[in-house]
Enzyme design. Structure first.
Site, PDB file in Angstrom:
ATOM      1  N   SER A   1       0.831  -1.198   0.000  1.00 35.74           N
ATOM      2  CA  SER A   1       0.000   0.000   0.000  1.00 35.74           C
ATOM      3  C   SER A   1       0.863   1.244   0.000  1.00 35.74           C
ATOM      4  CB  SER A   1      -0.842  -0.027   1.273  1.00 35.74           C
ATOM      5  OG  SER A   1      -1.419   1.218   1.511  1.00 35.74           O
TER       6      SER A   1
ATOM      7  N   TYR B   1      -2.031  -1.305  11.002  1.00 32.78           N
ATOM      8  CA  TYR B   1      -2.238  -1.775   9.624  1.00 32.78           C
ATOM      9  C   TYR B   1      -1.028  -1.409   8.757  1.00 32.78           C
ATOM     10  CZ  TYR B   1      -3.711  -1.743   4.762  1.00 32.78           C
ATOM     11  OH  TYR B   1      -3.753  -1.926   3.393  1.00 32.78           O
TER      12      TYR B   1
ATOM     13  N   LYS C   1       2.132  -3.747   6.678  1.00 33.65           N
ATOM     14  CA  LYS C   1       2.645  -3.664   5.299  1.00 33.65           C
ATOM     15  C   LYS C   1       4.158  -3.398   5.297  1.00 33.65           C
ATOM     16  CE  LYS C   1      -1.372  -4.299   3.305  1.00 33.65           C
ATOM     17  NZ  LYS C   1      -1.703  -5.636   2.801  1.00 33.65           N
TER      18      LYS C   1
HETATM   19  P1  NAD Z   1     -10.996  -6.951   1.113  1.00 29.28           P
HETATM   20  O1  NAD Z   1     -11.201  -6.981   2.587  1.00 29.28           O
HETATM   21  O2  NAD Z   1     -12.160  -6.641   0.251  1.00 29.28           O
HETATM   22  O3  NAD Z   1     -10.382  -8.355   0.618  1.00 29.28           O
HETATM   23  C1  NAD Z   1      -9.565  -9.153   1.429  1.00 29.28           C
HETATM   24  C2  NAD Z   1     -10.111 -10.568   1.349  1.00 29.28           C
HETATM   25  O4  NAD Z   1      -9.280 -11.424   2.134  1.00 29.28           O
HETATM   26  C3  NAD Z   1     -11.537 -10.696   1.918  1.00 29.28           C
HETATM   27  O5  NAD Z   1     -12.335 -11.407   1.001  1.00 29.28           O
HETATM   28  C4  NAD Z   1     -11.362 -11.488   3.219  1.00 29.28           C
HETATM   29  O6  NAD Z   1     -12.494 -12.281   3.514  1.00 29.28           O
HETATM   30  C5  NAD Z   1     -10.107 -12.298   2.916  1.00 29.28           C
HETATM   31  N1  NAD Z   1      -9.320 -12.661   4.100  1.00 29.28           N
HETATM   32  C6  NAD Z   1      -8.876 -11.852   5.094  1.00 29.28           C
HETATM   33  N2  NAD Z   1      -8.163 -12.569   5.983  1.00 29.28           N
HETATM   34  C7  NAD Z   1      -8.143 -13.853   5.532  1.00 29.28           C
HETATM   35  C8  NAD Z   1      -7.556 -15.046   6.035  1.00 29.28           C
HETATM   36  N3  NAD Z   1      -6.872 -15.090   7.163  1.00 29.28           N
HETATM   37  N4  NAD Z   1      -7.727 -16.180   5.305  1.00 29.28           N
HETATM   38  C9  NAD Z   1      -8.446 -16.181   4.147  1.00 29.28           C
HETATM   39  N5  NAD Z   1      -9.017 -15.073   3.642  1.00 29.28           N
HETATM   40  C10 NAD Z   1      -8.863 -13.926   4.330  1.00 29.28           C
HETATM   41  O7  NAD Z   1      -9.792  -5.935   0.829  1.00 29.28           O
HETATM   42  P2  NAD Z   1      -9.286  -5.331  -0.552  1.00 29.28           P
HETATM   43  O8  NAD Z   1      -9.650  -3.898  -0.574  1.00 29.28           O
HETATM   44  O9  NAD Z   1      -9.653  -6.196  -1.679  1.00 29.28           O
HETATM   45  O10 NAD Z   1      -7.720  -5.387  -0.284  1.00 29.28           O
HETATM   46  C11 NAD Z   1      -6.940  -6.496  -0.693  1.00 29.28           C
HETATM   47  C12 NAD Z   1      -5.513  -6.282  -0.232  1.00 29.28           C
HETATM   48  O11 NAD Z   1      -5.036  -5.046  -0.751  1.00 29.28           O
HETATM   49  C13 NAD Z   1      -5.345  -6.204   1.290  1.00 29.28           C
HETATM   50  O12 NAD Z   1      -4.154  -6.877   1.639  1.00 29.28           O
HETATM   51  C14 NAD Z   1      -5.230  -4.723   1.545  1.00 29.28           C
HETATM   52  O13 NAD Z   1      -4.493  -4.452   2.704  1.00 29.28           O
HETATM   53  C15 NAD Z   1      -4.516  -4.243   0.295  1.00 29.28           C
HETATM   54  N6  NAD Z   1      -4.765  -2.824   0.004  1.00 29.28           N
HETATM   55  C16 NAD Z   1      -6.047  -2.379  -0.096  1.00 29.28           C
HETATM   56  C17 NAD Z   1      -6.277  -1.028  -0.348  1.00 29.28           C
HETATM   57  C18 NAD Z   1      -7.684  -0.478  -0.411  1.00 29.28           C
HETATM   58  O14 NAD Z   1      -7.852   0.730  -0.239  1.00 29.28           O
HETATM   59  N7  NAD Z   1      -8.696  -1.287  -0.697  1.00 29.28           N
HETATM   60  C19 NAD Z   1      -5.196  -0.142  -0.509  1.00 29.28           C
HETATM   61  C20 NAD Z   1      -3.904  -0.649  -0.413  1.00 29.28           C
HETATM   62  C21 NAD Z   1      -3.687  -2.004  -0.165  1.00 29.28           C
HETATM   63  N1  UFG Z   2     -12.106  11.437   3.948  1.00 28.56           N
HETATM   64  C1  UFG Z   2     -13.099  12.322   4.350  1.00 28.56           C
HETATM   65  N2  UFG Z   2     -14.260  11.802   4.820  1.00 28.56           N
HETATM   66  C2  UFG Z   2     -14.498  10.467   4.916  1.00 28.56           C
HETATM   67  C3  UFG Z   2     -13.491   9.571   4.502  1.00 28.56           C
HETATM   68  C4  UFG Z   2     -12.298  10.097   4.027  1.00 28.56           C
HETATM   69  O1  UFG Z   2     -12.925  13.534   4.288  1.00 28.56           O
HETATM   70  O2  UFG Z   2     -15.583  10.074   5.364  1.00 28.56           O
HETATM   71  C5  UFG Z   2     -10.855  11.985   3.416  1.00 28.56           C
HETATM   72  C6  UFG Z   2      -9.649  11.573   4.245  1.00 28.56           C
HETATM   73  O3  UFG Z   2      -9.441  12.496   5.282  1.00 28.56           O
HETATM   74  C7  UFG Z   2      -8.540  11.580   3.201  1.00 28.56           C
HETATM   75  C8  UFG Z   2      -9.258  11.210   1.895  1.00 28.56           C
HETATM   76  O4  UFG Z   2     -10.637  11.431   2.138  1.00 28.56           O
HETATM   77  O5  UFG Z   2      -8.053  12.877   3.079  1.00 28.56           O
HETATM   78  C9  UFG Z   2      -9.048   9.750   1.517  1.00 28.56           C
HETATM   79  O6  UFG Z   2      -9.368   8.943   2.656  1.00 28.56           O
HETATM   80  P1  UFG Z   2      -9.565   7.360   2.552  1.00 28.56           P
HETATM   81  O7  UFG Z   2      -9.892   6.887   3.930  1.00 28.56           O
HETATM   82  O8  UFG Z   2     -10.531   7.037   1.470  1.00 28.56           O
HETATM   83  O9  UFG Z   2      -8.165   6.843   2.057  1.00 28.56           O
HETATM   84  P2  UFG Z   2      -6.708   7.038   2.680  1.00 28.56           P
HETATM   85  O10 UFG Z   2      -5.918   7.829   1.698  1.00 28.56           O
HETATM   86  O11 UFG Z   2      -6.748   7.526   4.063  1.00 28.56           O
HETATM   87  O12 UFG Z   2      -6.201   5.531   2.756  1.00 28.56           O
HETATM   88  C10 UFG Z   2      -6.503   4.555   1.757  1.00 28.56           C
HETATM   89  C11 UFG Z   2      -6.691   3.196   2.445  1.00 28.56           C
HETATM   90  C12 UFG Z   2      -5.405   2.797   3.095  1.00 28.56           C
HETATM   91  C13 UFG Z   2      -4.310   2.784   2.059  1.00 28.56           C
HETATM   92  C14 UFG Z   2      -4.208   4.149   1.393  1.00 28.56           C
HETATM   93  C15 UFG Z   2      -3.181   4.153   0.311  1.00 28.56           C
HETATM   94  O13 UFG Z   2      -7.708   3.283   3.434  1.00 28.56           O
HETATM   95  O14 UFG Z   2      -5.542   1.498   3.612  1.00 28.56           O
HETATM   96  O15 UFG Z   2      -5.464   4.496   0.841  1.00 28.56           O
HETATM   97  O16 UFG Z   2      -3.400   3.109  -0.558  1.00 28.56           O
HETATM   98  F1  UFG Z   2      -3.152   2.497   2.660  1.00 28.56           F
END
Ligand code: NAD
Ligand code: UFG
Length: 339
Positions: free
Chosen positions: A124, A148, A152
């Site tokens: 991330s 979290y 990572k």
């Molecule tokens: P998500 O929660 O939708 O998907 C994760 C999936 O993993 C879920 O289906 C959950 O049921 C499964 N899971 C969790 N723990 C498990 C375990 N122990 N065994 C088997 N399955 C398990 O999340 P996402 O948004 O699709 O994110 C996927 C990956 O990308 C994560 O590692 C997350 O940290 C990373 N990531 C997400 C974002 C974001 O904003 N969505 C940003 C950066 C990185």
């Molecule tokens: N924000 C608001 N109101 C809300 C939610 C968010 O104003 O209800 C603002 C936050 O303050 C931030 C921006 O919108 O300035 C984006 O916020 P998000 O929570 O959507 O995303 P972040 O950038 O904080 O973080 C996301 C994921 C993290 C990941 C990161 C980079 O939540 O897990 O993107 O990939 F690490």
């Protein structure tokens, strides 16, 4: 030869499964549905016409993972499974460290046992921490401000050490910026449990009438309109990045550890995103300005030139596409996969 997709029923995983299928890869999914729904598999079948092999179970369960590797001819792994909510990680650090770190250690150990040493890992942009200057580049120092984020940072170190210890390993460590959007069918998308933490699902839930108004966390940042700036990337672009990463792994040997940004390189402010959603939805979306949220940085966007160079990948979808597709998913599924 199949690609094992851990967390393949989740938001990014499910979109990636479609992309892998389109690119001709065989897919095997492992998920424990801790943050997703089995209904995703039905939706994937409607979209692709395929029943993907699904093993319901926990990556913490070594015997379960061994049984999957015994049954399937796994060639490489895309590892999405993990917990991802920043706020929750502060309240439940042990659960986050255990699931994300122990889960990955068990997975890597089973991979080694079966001599599967190619992995694409979901990292991330959060690893860029509070002190780097945009655009974020892969060689910058990493840090974190919450459990979290630390999972990572630590997992990147672990993967780096594993790749260094044995040159047979190839680790493509993808650092996602802010994924939004959904598959154009509106059949799959992001379905957060409870009140969303992230901006895009919060906005669409206000637009669909489930929440009253958006709370914008701070308008006193050093940015043109005072609200934070983020690099939003369509989840389909991210999905395509994974298929590009697999091709990179298959066409090269002994790559070691590579960190690669997947971002659009463009920054949009919270108010700009809101106004793009208003256009997509066709009405005003109510909001209030609240105080800053702890841990937010003012500006975050990627330098994605490494992805272009190594993976021949770049983001294609516009912010209009992202807002249109997020809204299409939300309005068709106001209650996520419960509809
Ligand atoms: P998500 O929660 O939708 O998907 C994760 C999936 O993993 C879920 O289906 C959950 O049921 C499964 N899971 C969790 N723990 C498990 C375990 N122990 N065994 C088997 N399955 C398990 O999340 P996402 O948004 O699709 O994110 C996927 C990956 O990308 C994560 O590692 C997350 O940290 C990373 N990531 C997400 C974002 C974001 O904003 N969505 C940003 C950066 C990185
Ligand atoms: N924000 C608001 N109101 C809300 C939610 C968010 O104003 O209800 C603002 C936050 O303050 C931030 C921006 O919108 O300035 C984006 O916020 P998000 O929570 O959507 O995303 P972040 O950038 O904080 O973080 C996301 C994921 C993290 C990941 C990161 C980079 O939540 O897990 O993107 O990939 F690490």
């Amino acid at each position: 030869m199949a690609i094992l997709v851990t967390g393949g029923a989740g938001y990014i995983g499910s979109h990636t499964v479609i992309e892998l299928d389109k690119a001709g890869f065989d897919v095997v999914i492992v998920d424990n549905f801790s943050n997703s729904s089995p209904e995703v598999l039905n939706r994937l079948k409607t979209i692709t016409g395929k029943d993907f092999p699904l093993y319901e179970g926990d990556i913490l369960d070594r015997d379960f993972l061994v049984s999957v590797f015994e049954k399937e001819n796994i060639d490489s792994v895309i590892h999405f499974a993990g917990f991802k909510a920043v706020g929750e990680s502060v309240e439940k650090p042990l659960e986050y460290y255990h699931n994300n770190i122990t889960g990955t250690l068990v997975l890597l150990d089973v991979m080694r046992q079966f001599n599967v040493k190619d992995i694409v890992f979901s990292s991330s942009a959060t690893v860029y921490g509070m002190n780097n200057v945009v655009p974020f580049k892969e060689e910058m120092p990493t840090s974190a401000t919450n459990p979290y984020g630390y999972t990572k940072v630590m997992l990147e170190q672990i993967l780096n050490d594993v790749a260094f210890s044995d040159s047979d390993w190839s680790v493509t460590n993808l650092r996602y910026f802010n994924p939004i959007g959904a598959h154009e069918s509106g059949l799959i998308g992001e379905a957060p449990n409870g009140i969303p933490n992230n901006l895009s699902p919060y906005i669409t839930q206000v637009a669909v009438g489930k929440l009253e108004k958006l709370h914008i966390f701070g308008n006193d940042y050093d940015t043109p309109d005072g609200t934070c700036i983020r690099d939003f990337i369509h989840v389909n672009d991210l999905a395509a990045g994974h298929s590009a990463a697999l091709n990179y792994l298959f066409n090269n040997e002994n790559l070691g550890f590579d960190a690669i940004n997947l971002g659009s390189e463009k920054g949009y402010s919270v108010l700009e995103i809101l106004s793009n959603f208003e256009k997509a939805v066709g009405k005003e979306i109510p909001y209030v300005i609240d105080g800053r949220r702890a841990g937010d940085i003012a500006v975050c966007y990627a330098d994605a030139s490494k992805a272009k160079k190594l993976l021949n990948w770049e983001a294609k979808y516009t912010i209009e596409d992202m807002c249109r597709d997020s809204w299409n998913w939300q309005k068709k599924n106001p209650n996520g996969f419960k509809d």
